[in-house]
Design a protein around this motif. Structure first.
Motif, PDB file in Angstrom:
ATOM      1  N   SER A  91      -9.300   5.458   1.646  1.00  0.00           N
ATOM      2  CA  SER A  91      -9.447   5.392   0.195  1.00  0.00           C
ATOM      3  C   SER A  91      -9.911   6.740  -0.345  1.00  0.00           C
ATOM      4  O   SER A  91     -10.498   7.559   0.380  1.00  0.00           O
ATOM      5  CB  SER A  91     -10.458   4.303  -0.170  1.00  0.00           C
ATOM      6  N   THR A  92      -9.661   6.942  -1.622  1.00  0.00           N
ATOM      7  CA  THR A  92     -10.160   8.163  -2.266  1.00  0.00           C
ATOM      8  C   THR A  92     -11.684   8.170  -2.255  1.00  0.00           C
ATOM      9  O   THR A  92     -12.306   9.230  -2.181  1.00  0.00           O
ATOM     10  CB  THR A  92      -9.651   8.240  -3.707  1.00  0.00           C
ATOM     11  N   GLY A  93     -12.280   6.982  -2.308  1.00  0.00           N
ATOM     12  CA  GLY A  93     -13.735   6.895  -2.250  1.00  0.00           C
ATOM     13  C   GLY A  93     -14.288   7.416  -0.944  1.00  0.00           C
ATOM     14  O   GLY A  93     -15.367   8.017  -0.909  1.00  0.00           O
ATOM     15  N   SER A 130      -8.783  -9.960   4.747  1.00  0.00           N
ATOM     16  CA  SER A 130      -7.487  -9.305   4.951  1.00  0.00           C
ATOM     17  C   SER A 130      -7.143  -9.324   6.428  1.00  0.00           C
ATOM     18  O   SER A 130      -7.568  -8.463   7.177  1.00  0.00           O
ATOM     19  CB  SER A 130      -7.526  -7.866   4.431  1.00  0.00           C
ATOM     20  N   LEU A 186       0.800  -1.226   0.000  1.00  0.00           N
ATOM     21  CA  LEU A 186       0.000   0.000   0.000  1.00  0.00           C
ATOM     22  C   LEU A 186       0.833   1.277   0.000  1.00  0.00           C
ATOM     23  O   LEU A 186       0.497   2.239  -0.692  1.00  0.00           O
ATOM     24  CB  LEU A 186      -0.932   0.006   1.217  1.00  0.00           C
ATOM     25  N   VAL A 189      -5.067   5.933  -0.613  1.00  0.00           N
ATOM     26  CA  VAL A 189      -4.881   5.017  -1.742  1.00  0.00           C
ATOM     27  C   VAL A 189      -6.063   5.167  -2.684  1.00  0.00           C
ATOM     28  O   VAL A 189      -7.189   5.474  -2.269  1.00  0.00           O
ATOM     29  CB  VAL A 189      -4.763   3.557  -1.269  1.00  0.00           C
ATOM     30  N   ALA A 190      -5.810   4.957  -3.945  1.00  0.00           N
ATOM     31  CA  ALA A 190      -6.855   5.089  -4.954  1.00  0.00           C
ATOM     32  C   ALA A 190      -7.773   3.876  -4.924  1.00  0.00           C
ATOM     33  O   ALA A 190      -7.360   2.765  -5.255  1.00  0.00           O
ATOM     34  CB  ALA A 190      -6.225   5.239  -6.341  1.00  0.00           C
ATOM     35  N   ASP A 191      -9.001   4.096  -4.494  1.00  0.00           N
ATOM     36  CA  ASP A 191     -10.005   3.027  -4.425  1.00  0.00           C
ATOM     37  C   ASP A 191     -11.367   3.700  -4.354  1.00  0.00           C
ATOM     38  O   ASP A 191     -11.605   4.541  -3.494  1.00  0.00           O
ATOM     39  CB  ASP A 191      -9.783   2.161  -3.192  1.00  0.00           C
ATOM     40  N   PRO A 192     -12.280   3.357  -5.266  1.00  0.00           N
ATOM     41  CA  PRO A 192     -13.589   4.013  -5.269  1.00  0.00           C
ATOM     42  C   PRO A 192     -14.475   3.643  -4.087  1.00  0.00           C
ATOM     43  O   PRO A 192     -15.430   4.348  -3.776  1.00  0.00           O
ATOM     44  CB  PRO A 192     -14.210   3.547  -6.591  1.00  0.00           C
ATOM     45  N   GLN A 193     -14.170   2.532  -3.397  1.00  0.00           N
ATOM     46  CA  GLN A 193     -14.987   2.119  -2.261  1.00  0.00           C
ATOM     47  C   GLN A 193     -14.606   2.933  -1.022  1.00  0.00           C
ATOM     48  O   GLN A 193     -13.419   3.113  -0.734  1.00  0.00           O
ATOM     49  CB  GLN A 193     -14.783   0.626  -1.967  1.00  0.00           C
ATOM     50  N   THR A 241     -12.514  -7.278   2.843  1.00  0.00           N
ATOM     51  CA  THR A 241     -12.177  -6.801   4.184  1.00  0.00           C
ATOM     52  C   THR A 241     -12.039  -7.961   5.154  1.00  0.00           C
ATOM     53  O   THR A 241     -11.103  -8.041   5.923  1.00  0.00           O
ATOM     54  CB  THR A 241     -13.266  -5.848   4.690  1.00  0.00           C
ATOM     55  N   GLN A 286     -16.378  -5.676  -1.593  1.00  0.00           N
ATOM     56  CA  GLN A 286     -15.471  -4.967  -0.683  1.00  0.00           C
ATOM     57  C   GLN A 286     -15.555  -5.546   0.714  1.00  0.00           C
ATOM     58  O   GLN A 286     -14.556  -5.706   1.396  1.00  0.00           O
ATOM     59  CB  GLN A 286     -15.819  -3.480  -0.656  1.00  0.00           C
TER      60      GLN A 286
END
Length: 331
Positions: A174-176, A270, A137, A154-158, A267, A263
């Motif tokens: 996230s960016t989302g 992880s 990351l 971090v770039a993530d729409p969620q 989660t 998503q």
């Protein structure tokens, strides 16, 4: 007085706690939820107490039962002298069996030693996963100050936020998330994650996981493993609620709870990540309209009574054994 009835009672209590602990913890939830930090401490202490009681039960059985010794004569004499010196029962009468007394002493200790080894192994594995996650990351994220908190974006729409340990990646968003939440909602989410870091929740999870991982087959241990993360989330929610308010936090949870099922699945898989996703309406309901704590009083009282019995019996057993060793096993 023979020690056998008390030994059987001790074994029965230990076994009973292993099975009735789960429903009692669940029954006490409305009350325990009001004191999440104290609850986590109590559950962790209760788990250690139960493990100590397993060894204490072995001591009681060793005092109550006797059998042939598999040890060499000089060593057997020393062990027998220490066992007799530690026996708190006046008569010292033991029931003859074909099972050596040393089995009752060593079997529980060896079993718990195996549990600890397996638990430490799982901790090292989780830390390796954590390092891998951070190495993945950090290069693709960018450090940024968001609402007064240092985070990695971090770039993530969620819409997602999680904490990976105080000395690791810190808070990841996230960016989302930045696009979905307003300033107050964002502050609530970040304060929640900051609370995880401040209160060292990742270390608590490592500690509980290291013990409960190999003991998942014991309902009491499994219940603690499931409950502790829940109460840590409530503790972090309370910190965010005190600083930002209920409305902002509840709104953020609802927005994040609308994340896709994909998503959510990612989660849950992880391991080292501590994602802040709403677990259905229950978490928001806990913020807005918590359950009446009186509903959990009976369950909490039952847990307290059982733990008191374990404290008394374990202290008596371990205290007698330690006193015998300190005095050189003098009878």
């Amino acid at each position: 007085m023979s020690a056998l009835p008390l030994a059987l009672l001790m074994v029965g209590v230990v076994v009973a706690v292993a099975f009735v602990g789960r429903p009692l913890i669940q029954a006490a939830t409305p009350l325990l939820t009001r004191f999440p930090r104290a609850t986590v401490l109590s559950l962790g202490g209760g788990l250690l107490l139960w493990m100590a009681s397993v060894i204490a039960a072995g001591l009681f059985l060793a005092w109550a039962l006797t059998g042939p010794s598999p040890l060499p004569a000089p060593m057997a004499e020393v062990c027998q002298r220490c066992l007799e010196a530690s026996n708190p029962f006046a008569s010292g009468v033991a029931v003859e069996t074909s099972v050596p007394s040393v089995v009752f002493l060593l079997a529980p200790a060896l079993a718990l030693a195996v549990v600890m080894v397996l638990g430490l192994r799982s901790v090292f594995k989780r830390h390796a996963q954590l390092r891998t996650t951070c190495q993945t990351l950090l290069p693709v994220g960018r450090r940024k100050n968001v609402a007064g908190y240092q985070v990695t974006v971090v770039a993530d729409p969620q819409p997602a936020a999680f904490a990976l340990g105080r000395h690791s990646c810190g808070i990841i968003v996230s960016t989302g998330l930045l696009e979905a939440l307003d300033e107050q909602e964002l502050r609530a989410v970040l304060e929640h994650e900051a609370a995880h870091l401040r209160e060292r929740h990742h270390l608590i999870l490592d500690f509980i996981g290291s013990i409960t991982g190999p003991l998942r087959w014991v309902p009491f241990a499994a219940a603690i493993a499931d409950a502790v993360p829940h109460y840590l989330e409530i503790s972090a929610d309370n910190a965010a609620q005190r600083k930002v308010g209920t409305r902002a936090l509840a709104s953020a949870l609802l927005i994040m709870g609308d994340a896709s099922n994909a998503q959510r699945t990612a989660t849950q898989q992880s391991g080292p990540q501590r994602m802040m996703l709403a677990a259905g309406p229950e978490r928001v309901r806990q913020l807005i309209s918590p359950a009446d704590p009186r509903q959990g009083t009976l369950g909490a009282m039952a847990i307290f009574a059982i733990m008191t019995v374990l404290v008394v019996t374990s202290t008596a057993a371990h205290g007698a054994a330690i006193a015998a060793v300190v005095t050189g096993c003098a009878i």
